[in-house]
Design a protein around this motif. Structure first.
Motif, PDB file in Angstrom:
ATOM      1  N   UNK A 283      76.064  60.272  76.434  1.00 15.23           N
ATOM      2  CA  UNK A 283      77.379  60.195  75.790  1.00 15.23           C
ATOM      3  C   UNK A 283      77.065  59.441  74.495  1.00 15.23           C
ATOM      4  N   UNK A 284      76.109  58.996  74.063  1.00 17.85           N
ATOM      5  CA  UNK A 284      76.014  58.311  72.885  1.00 17.85           C
ATOM      6  C   UNK A 284      75.671  59.508  71.845  1.00 17.85           C
ATOM      7  N   UNK A 285      74.801  60.586  72.461  1.00 18.11           N
ATOM      8  CA  UNK A 285      74.489  61.716  71.632  1.00 18.11           C
ATOM      9  C   UNK A 285      75.684  62.595  71.396  1.00 18.11           C
ATOM     10  N   UNK A 286      76.668  62.647  72.390  1.00 16.09           N
ATOM     11  CA  UNK A 286      77.853  63.550  72.215  1.00 16.09           C
ATOM     12  C   UNK A 286      78.644  62.722  71.115  1.00 16.09           C
ATOM     13  N   UNK A 287      78.905  61.541  71.177  1.00  9.38           N
ATOM     14  CA  UNK A 287      79.764  60.912  70.232  1.00  9.38           C
ATOM     15  C   UNK A 287      79.132  61.053  68.922  1.00  9.38           C
ATOM     16  N   UNK A 288      77.766  61.099  68.639  1.00  9.18           N
ATOM     17  CA  UNK A 288      77.289  61.172  67.464  1.00  9.18           C
ATOM     18  C   UNK A 288      77.427  62.530  66.778  1.00  9.18           C
ATOM     19  N   UNK A 289      77.377  63.549  67.676  1.00  6.44           N
ATOM     20  CA  UNK A 289      77.546  64.835  67.406  1.00  6.44           C
ATOM     21  C   UNK A 289      78.714  65.178  66.918  1.00  6.44           C
ATOM     22  N   UNK A 290      79.787  64.451  67.564  1.00  2.00           N
ATOM     23  CA  UNK A 290      81.276  64.593  67.027  1.00  2.00           C
ATOM     24  C   UNK A 290      81.490  63.961  65.808  1.00  2.00           C
ATOM     25  N   UNK A 291      80.800  63.133  65.346  1.00  2.00           N
ATOM     26  CA  UNK A 291      81.062  62.389  64.092  1.00  2.00           C
ATOM     27  C   UNK A 291      79.986  63.245  63.024  1.00  2.00           C
ATOM     28  N   UNK A 292      79.412  64.248  63.528  1.00  2.00           N
ATOM     29  CA  UNK A 292      78.477  65.033  62.858  1.00  2.00           C
ATOM     30  C   UNK A 292      77.423  64.117  61.958  1.00  2.00           C
ATOM     31  N   UNK A 293      76.903  63.415  62.963  1.00  2.00           N
ATOM     32  CA  UNK A 293      75.569  62.630  62.357  1.00  2.00           C
ATOM     33  C   UNK A 293      74.482  63.573  62.282  1.00  2.00           C
ATOM     34  N   UNK A 294      73.526  63.173  61.547  1.00  2.00           N
ATOM     35  CA  UNK A 294      72.279  63.877  61.461  1.00  2.00           C
ATOM     36  C   UNK A 294      71.226  63.554  62.840  1.00  2.00           C
ATOM     37  N   UNK A 295      71.449  62.434  63.164  1.00  2.00           N
ATOM     38  CA  UNK A 295      70.597  62.163  64.285  1.00  2.00           C
ATOM     39  C   UNK A 295      70.608  62.976  65.681  1.00  2.00           C
ATOM     40  N   UNK A 296      72.061  63.128  65.635  1.00  2.00           N
ATOM     41  CA  UNK A 296      72.119  64.271  66.864  1.00  2.00           C
ATOM     42  C   UNK A 296      71.575  65.522  66.790  1.00  2.00           C
ATOM     43  N   UNK A 297      71.574  66.156  65.671  1.00  2.00           N
ATOM     44  CA  UNK A 297      71.255  67.389  65.156  1.00  2.00           C
ATOM     45  C   UNK A 297      69.703  67.423  65.253  1.00  2.00           C
ATOM     46  N   UNK A 298      68.921  66.216  64.447  1.00  2.00           N
ATOM     47  CA  UNK A 298      67.482  66.118  64.588  1.00  2.00           C
ATOM     48  C   UNK A 298      66.906  65.966  66.000  1.00  2.00           C
ATOM     49  N   UNK A 299      67.686  65.207  66.911  1.00  2.00           N
ATOM     50  CA  UNK A 299      67.171  65.040  68.346  1.00  2.00           C
ATOM     51  C   UNK A 299      67.369  66.423  69.065  1.00  2.00           C
ATOM     52  N   UNK A 300      68.567  67.368  68.782  1.00  2.00           N
ATOM     53  CA  UNK A 300      68.425  68.592  69.523  1.00  2.00           C
ATOM     54  C   UNK A 300      67.221  69.549  68.808  1.00  2.00           C
ATOM     55  N   UNK A 301      67.160  69.468  67.701  1.00  2.00           N
ATOM     56  CA  UNK A 301      65.980  70.417  67.041  1.00  2.00           C
ATOM     57  C   UNK A 301      64.683  70.015  67.756  1.00  2.00           C
ATOM     58  N   UNK A 302      64.319  68.522  67.702  1.00  2.00           N
ATOM     59  CA  UNK A 302      63.117  68.268  68.288  1.00  2.00           C
ATOM     60  C   UNK A 302      63.031  68.620  69.701  1.00  2.00           C
ATOM     61  N   UNK A 303      64.090  68.508  70.596  1.00  2.00           N
ATOM     62  CA  UNK A 303      64.289  68.759  72.082  1.00  2.00           C
ATOM     63  C   UNK A 303      64.088  70.263  72.251  1.00  2.00           C
ATOM     64  N   UNK A 304      64.476  71.042  71.129  1.00  2.00           N
ATOM     65  CA  UNK A 304      64.375  72.618  71.409  1.00  2.00           C
ATOM     66  C   UNK A 304      63.204  72.980  71.046  1.00  2.00           C
ATOM     67  N   UNK A 305      62.403  72.262  70.175  1.00  2.00           N
ATOM     68  CA  UNK A 305      60.912  72.346  69.799  1.00  2.00           C
ATOM     69  C   UNK A 305      59.980  72.232  70.862  1.00  2.00           C
ATOM     70  N   UNK A 306      60.083  71.091  71.678  1.00  2.00           N
ATOM     71  CA  UNK A 306      59.274  70.744  72.736  1.00  2.00           C
ATOM     72  C   UNK A 306      59.608  71.190  74.003  1.00  2.00           C
ATOM     73  N   UNK A 307      60.814  71.438  74.454  1.00  2.00           N
ATOM     74  CA  UNK A 307      61.060  72.157  75.655  1.00  2.00           C
ATOM     75  C   UNK A 307      60.820  73.502  75.290  1.00  2.00           C
ATOM     76  N   UNK A 308      60.176  74.393  76.416  1.00  2.00           N
ATOM     77  CA  UNK A 308      60.108  75.792  76.218  1.00  2.00           C
ATOM     78  C   UNK A 308      61.356  76.474  76.756  1.00  2.00           C
ATOM     79  N   UNK A 309      61.553  77.603  76.192  1.00  2.00           N
ATOM     80  CA  UNK A 309      62.593  78.350  76.649  1.00  2.00           C
ATOM     81  C   UNK A 309      62.090  79.360  77.756  1.00  2.00           C
ATOM     82  N   UNK A 310      62.721  79.143  78.746  1.00  2.00           N
ATOM     83  CA  UNK A 310      62.285  79.960  80.075  1.00  2.00           C
ATOM     84  C   UNK A 310      62.391  81.400  79.788  1.00  2.00           C
ATOM     85  N   UNK A 311      63.413  81.958  78.973  1.00  2.00           N
ATOM     86  CA  UNK A 311      63.503  83.329  78.857  1.00  2.00           C
ATOM     87  C   UNK A 311      63.214  83.802  77.604  1.00  2.00           C
ATOM     88  N   UNK A 312      62.283  83.295  76.794  1.00  2.00           N
ATOM     89  CA  UNK A 312      61.798  83.583  75.545  1.00  2.00           C
ATOM     90  C   UNK A 312      61.199  85.029  75.415  1.00  2.00           C
TER      91      UNK A 312
END
Length: 85
Positions: A25-54
């Protein structure tokens, strides 16, 4: 004291679930406010979690590029890179 440990052991999964929900919920509110921390968290999550259909995605892109090349060759149109020179 052992009763408190037993209660904590019973509540631990629920505490973890509620913390996860609060974090989401906190990340959703930060993303709606267009804060950089939400974007950075999303990027790091995408980097470390593998894409199963890559691998499937890569194969689909390669196949589309090959089809596009074949269509260009059949039509006799020059490639886009050749028109720049």
């Amino acid at each position: 004291m052992s009763d408190l440990i037993a209660i904590y052991a019973e509540l631990k999964p629920w505490i973890i679930i509620f913390i996860f929900i609060w974090l989401c919920l906190k990340l959703v509110t930060l993303a709606r406010e267009r804060k950089g921390i939400a974007l950075a968290f999303g990027i790091f999550t995408q980097m470390f979690l593998p894409d199963p259909k890559a691998q499937q995605t890569i194969e689909a892109i390669v196949q589309r590029k090959e089809e596009a090349k074949k269509q260009q060759d059949e039509n006799g149109e020059p490639k886009k890179d050749e028109t720049k020179n």
